[in-house]
Motif scaffolding. Sequence first.
Motif, short mmCIF file in Angstrom:
data_model
loop_
_atom_site.label_atom_id
_atom_site.label_comp_id
_atom_site.label_asym_id
_atom_site.label_seq_id
_atom_site.Cartn_x
_atom_site.Cartn_y
_atom_site.Cartn_z
N ALA A 46 0.82 -1.21 0.00
CA ALA A 46 0.00 0.00 0.00
C ALA A 46 0.86 1.26 0.00
O ALA A 46 0.58 2.22 -0.72
CB ALA A 46 -0.93 0.00 1.21
N GLU A 47 1.91 1.25 0.81
CA GLU A 47 2.79 2.42 0.88
C GLU A 47 3.55 2.65 -0.43
O GLU A 47 3.99 3.77 -0.70
CB GLU A 47 3.78 2.25 2.03
N ASN A 48 3.70 1.61 -1.23
CA ASN A 48 4.43 1.69 -2.49
C ASN A 48 3.48 1.99 -3.67
O ASN A 48 3.80 1.69 -4.81
CB ASN A 48 5.19 0.39 -2.74
N GLY A 49 2.33 2.56 -3.36
CA GLY A 49 1.40 2.90 -4.43
C GLY A 49 0.69 1.70 -5.01
O GLY A 49 0.41 1.66 -6.21
N ASN A 50 0.41 0.71 -4.16
CA ASN A 50 -0.23 -0.54 -4.60
C ASN A 50 0.61 -1.26 -5.65
O ASN A 50 0.10 -1.78 -6.65
CB ASN A 50 -1.65 -0.30 -5.11
#
Length: 206
Positions: free
Chosen positions: A178-182
């Motif tokens: 999630a933190e990596n832009g999905n």
Amino acid sequence: MKILGIVCTPRVGGNTEILTQQTLKGAEDAGAESEIILIRDKNIHPCDGCFTCQGTWVCHFKDDMEEIAEKMVAADGIIIGAPTYWTMCGLGANFLDRVYPIAAAGKLANKVGAGIGVGALMAVDTAVLMPLRRFFLYSHILCVECIGAYARTPGEVKQKEYDMKSAWELGRLMVLFAENGNKYPEEYAGRFHGYVMKKYGASPYP
């Protein structure tokens, strides 16, 4: 980020519950908040196929599923764990049936998801993980991975390093995804199975 773990087993302290807790621990260690729901402690009426939720997306039953649905909608990530009996255990199947109104209404779309299946035989994949993958797909939940463990006696999975490490890594992956832009972080870009084996030197094989 809030991760919700939903445990669909009637066994108190069973292997499914242990692995779900371990997955939540991995998410917490990666910075997420977490909450666990034990379906065995809830009053959830079986879906009666009345179709009154079509269009309104509201079930006519007034039971604990209302609160669970609210928590699912509010969460950023959802973990669902269920054991295998003849097929997916009754608690798991009943729960998934009742999620239909909020899933069909698009209220779960773009959340991060993960599935956990436990059983004594190879049916773990076909009986539990395949239905969970379909649920995530149809709900437009971004399923990062589903893991299966083979265990028969309560608590047995605690002695299996590969399964415990896989569960922890699964929780961590949900947060980093999630933190990596999905998108999968580079370390998780390959096979999850192989990643865990290489990192910990642990194997699912006897």
